[in-house]
Design a protein around this motif. Structure first.
Motif, mmCIF file in Angstrom:
data_model
loop_
_atom_site.group_PDB
_atom_site.id
_atom_site.type_symbol
_atom_site.label_atom_id
_atom_site.label_comp_id
_atom_site.label_asym_id
_atom_site.label_seq_id
_atom_site.Cartn_x
_atom_site.Cartn_y
_atom_site.Cartn_z
ATOM 1 N N LYS A 68 44.743 36.756 29.465
ATOM 2 C CA LYS A 68 45.568 37.050 30.643
ATOM 3 C C LYS A 68 45.519 38.544 30.960
ATOM 4 O O LYS A 68 45.369 38.947 32.120
ATOM 5 C CB LYS A 68 47.013 36.597 30.409
ATOM 6 N N GLU A 69 45.643 39.383 29.916
ATOM 7 C CA GLU A 69 45.575 40.833 30.116
ATOM 8 C C GLU A 69 44.198 41.263 30.621
ATOM 9 O O GLU A 69 44.078 42.168 31.449
ATOM 10 C CB GLU A 69 45.911 41.555 28.814
ATOM 11 N N CYS A 70 43.158 40.608 30.127
ATOM 12 C CA CYS A 70 41.791 40.908 30.557
ATOM 13 C C CYS A 70 41.623 40.613 32.049
ATOM 14 O O CYS A 70 41.042 41.416 32.783
ATOM 15 C CB CYS A 70 40.803 40.088 29.726
ATOM 16 N N GLN A 71 42.145 39.478 32.490
ATOM 17 C CA GLN A 71 42.043 39.127 33.911
ATOM 18 C C GLN A 71 42.785 40.133 34.786
ATOM 19 O O GLN A 71 42.277 40.546 35.833
ATOM 20 C CB GLN A 71 42.595 37.716 34.140
ATOM 21 N N VAL A 72 43.959 40.547 34.334
ATOM 22 C CA VAL A 72 44.737 41.546 35.083
ATOM 23 C C VAL A 72 43.947 42.859 35.154
ATOM 24 O O VAL A 72 43.859 43.489 36.212
ATOM 25 C CB VAL A 72 46.133 41.758 34.450
ATOM 26 N N ALA A 73 43.346 43.264 34.034
ATOM 27 C CA ALA A 73 42.562 44.504 34.006
ATOM 28 C C ALA A 73 41.344 44.413 34.921
ATOM 29 O O ALA A 73 41.026 45.382 35.630
ATOM 30 C CB ALA A 73 42.144 44.825 32.573
ATOM 31 N N LEU A 74 40.665 43.269 34.914
ATOM 32 C CA LEU A 74 39.514 43.090 35.810
ATOM 33 C C LEU A 74 39.944 43.189 37.274
ATOM 34 O O LEU A 74 39.300 43.864 38.077
ATOM 35 C CB LEU A 74 38.841 41.737 35.563
ATOM 36 N N GLU A 75 41.026 42.517 37.606
ATOM 37 C CA GLU A 75 41.526 42.549 38.985
ATOM 38 C C GLU A 75 41.933 43.971 39.385
ATOM 39 O O GLU A 75 41.689 44.396 40.513
ATOM 40 C CB GLU A 75 42.689 41.578 39.149
ATOM 41 N N GLU A 76 42.529 44.707 38.462
ATOM 42 C CA GLU A 76 42.933 46.088 38.740
ATOM 43 C C GLU A 76 41.703 46.976 38.959
ATOM 44 O O GLU A 76 41.675 47.799 39.867
ATOM 45 C CB GLU A 76 43.802 46.622 37.601
ATOM 46 N N LEU A 77 40.685 46.800 38.132
ATOM 47 C CA LEU A 77 39.452 47.563 38.308
ATOM 48 C C LEU A 77 38.810 47.244 39.654
ATOM 49 O O LEU A 77 38.375 48.144 40.379
ATOM 50 C CB LEU A 77 38.466 47.270 37.174
ATOM 51 N N ILE A 78 38.759 45.972 40.000
ATOM 52 C CA ILE A 78 38.181 45.553 41.287
ATOM 53 C C ILE A 78 38.968 46.175 42.436
ATOM 54 O O ILE A 78 38.392 46.740 43.374
ATOM 55 C CB ILE A 78 38.150 44.013 41.380
ATOM 56 N N ARG A 79 40.291 46.092 42.362
ATOM 57 C CA ARG A 79 41.132 46.656 43.421
ATOM 58 C C ARG A 79 40.910 48.161 43.563
ATOM 59 O O ARG A 79 40.737 48.681 44.658
ATOM 60 C CB ARG A 79 42.611 46.372 43.123
ATOM 61 N N LEU A 80 40.890 48.852 42.427
ATOM 62 C CA LEU A 80 40.708 50.296 42.443
ATOM 63 C C LEU A 80 39.345 50.682 43.039
ATOM 64 O O LEU A 80 39.260 51.590 43.872
ATOM 65 C CB LEU A 80 40.847 50.850 41.025
ATOM 66 N N CYS A 81 38.305 49.995 42.627
ATOM 67 C CA CYS A 81 36.972 50.297 43.162
ATOM 68 C C CYS A 81 36.896 50.007 44.660
ATOM 69 O O CYS A 81 36.326 50.791 45.424
ATOM 70 C CB CYS A 81 35.900 49.506 42.409
ATOM 71 N N GLN A 82 37.493 48.890 45.084
ATOM 72 C CA GLN A 82 37.477 48.577 46.516
ATOM 73 C C GLN A 82 38.283 49.595 47.312
ATOM 74 O O GLN A 82 37.852 50.037 48.375
ATOM 75 C CB GLN A 82 37.991 47.153 46.752
ATOM 76 N N GLU A 83 39.421 49.992 46.773
ATOM 77 C CA GLU A 83 40.274 50.970 47.436
ATOM 78 C C GLU A 83 39.555 52.309 47.615
ATOM 79 O O GLU A 83 39.674 52.962 48.641
ATOM 80 C CB GLU A 83 41.536 51.155 46.597
ATOM 81 N N LYS A 84 38.780 52.705 46.602
ATOM 82 C CA LYS A 84 38.085 53.991 46.641
ATOM 83 C C LYS A 84 36.649 53.862 47.160
ATOM 84 O O LYS A 84 35.890 54.814 47.119
ATOM 85 C CB LYS A 84 38.095 54.632 45.257
ATOM 86 N N VAL A 108 32.395 30.763 29.375
ATOM 87 C CA VAL A 108 32.932 32.115 29.554
ATOM 88 C C VAL A 108 32.162 32.833 30.661
ATOM 89 O O VAL A 108 32.759 33.478 31.531
ATOM 90 C CB VAL A 108 32.880 32.911 28.236
ATOM 91 N N HIS A 109 30.842 32.709 30.657
ATOM 92 C CA HIS A 109 30.032 33.343 31.697
ATOM 93 C C HIS A 109 30.439 32.811 33.070
ATOM 94 O O HIS A 109 30.538 33.575 34.034
ATOM 95 C CB HIS A 109 28.550 33.085 31.434
ATOM 96 N N THR A 110 30.700 31.501 33.147
ATOM 97 C CA THR A 110 31.128 30.899 34.411
ATOM 98 C C THR A 110 32.460 31.481 34.873
ATOM 99 O O THR A 110 32.643 31.771 36.065
ATOM 100 C CB THR A 110 31.226 29.369 34.265
ATOM 101 N N LEU A 111 33.395 31.666 33.956
ATOM 102 C CA LEU A 111 34.693 32.257 34.312
ATOM 103 C C LEU A 111 34.522 33.656 34.903
ATOM 104 O O LEU A 111 35.153 33.997 35.909
ATOM 105 C CB LEU A 111 35.595 32.343 33.073
ATOM 106 N N ILE A 112 33.676 34.469 34.293
ATOM 107 C CA ILE A 112 33.489 35.843 34.762
ATOM 108 C C ILE A 112 32.746 35.857 36.102
ATOM 109 O O ILE A 112 33.110 36.616 37.012
ATOM 110 C CB ILE A 112 32.753 36.686 33.698
ATOM 111 N N ARG A 113 31.736 35.008 36.235
ATOM 112 C CA ARG A 113 31.041 34.923 37.537
ATOM 113 C C ARG A 113 32.008 34.491 38.639
ATOM 114 O O ARG A 113 31.938 34.977 39.762
ATOM 115 C CB ARG A 113 29.852 33.965 37.446
ATOM 116 N N HIS A 114 32.929 33.585 38.306
ATOM 117 C CA HIS A 114 33.915 33.123 39.280
ATOM 118 C C HIS A 114 34.832 34.260 39.735
ATOM 119 O O HIS A 114 35.112 34.404 40.927
ATOM 120 C CB HIS A 114 34.729 31.956 38.692
ATOM 121 N N ILE A 115 35.300 35.057 38.788
ATOM 122 C CA ILE A 115 36.147 36.203 39.156
ATOM 123 C C ILE A 115 35.378 37.134 40.088
ATOM 124 O O ILE A 115 35.907 37.594 41.099
ATOM 125 C CB ILE A 115 36.640 36.945 37.888
#
Length: 171
Positions: A68-84, A108-115
């Motif tokens: 769960k923490e990993c998904q939140v961190a990935l989403e935060e990184l994505i948001r930050l990169c898109q914002e900047k 697991v690879h499928t989960l990450i590709r989906h994100i």
């Protein structure tokens, strides 16, 4: 202010944040760390602890706090990169015990590709780059499946070929 962020994603990235060892021996004795690692390997070999396959797969259960923490961190990184307005690429680095037909972590690879696809972030899955390669030749040493120089070369070439193809020269 980077132009691009490359995130190398590996199976253990869904582990919770480790707690530092507070014991004197764990902090000051390489022999103790070696001995405890050997004991852990022995327990795994005799089925008293989970093997690496079950351990990694269990990390991705919906109840695992680390995932769960990993998904939140990935989403935060994505948001930050898109914002900047920074390009982001996620590179999935396969587990190197058997990155061939017996590979156990496709889910697991499928989960990450989906994100990545949900957020329009390119995800480069390096698993196909290891097809036909003898797994122990990818390890830093027998019994330690961290990537060897050969594995790093395969990773770099696969990323380069995937990202830039033949137009990559000079970039």
């Amino acid at each position: 202010n980077p132009n691009m962020v490359l995130l190398g994603f590996y199976l253990n990235d869904a582990e919770g944040v480790p707690k530092p060892s507070t014991g004197f021996l764990g902090e000051h004795s390489y022999f103790y760390v070696l001995l405890s690692s050997g004991w852990d390997a022995l327990l795994r070999a005799f089925g008293r602890r989970k093997g690496y396959k079950d351990y990694y797969l269990d990390l991705y259960s919906d109840t695992n706090k680390g995932w769960k923490e990993c998904q939140v961190a990935l989403e935060e990184l994505i948001r930050l990169c898109q914002e900047k307005q920074i390009e982001l690429r996620i590179i999935i680095i396969p587990e190197l015990h058997s990155p061939n037909e017996a590979y156990a972590f496709g889910k697991v690879h499928t989960l990450i590709r989906h994100i990545g696809s949900q957020h329009h972030v390119p995800v480069i899955d390096l698993l196909p780059a290891f097809e036909g390669v003898h797994p122990p030749s990818l390890w830093v040493s027998l019994g330690d499946p961290h990537p060897s120089a050969k594995a790093h070369e395969i990773i770099a070439k696969a990323f380069y070929d995937n990202e830039w193809g033949n137009q990559g020269a000079g970039k």
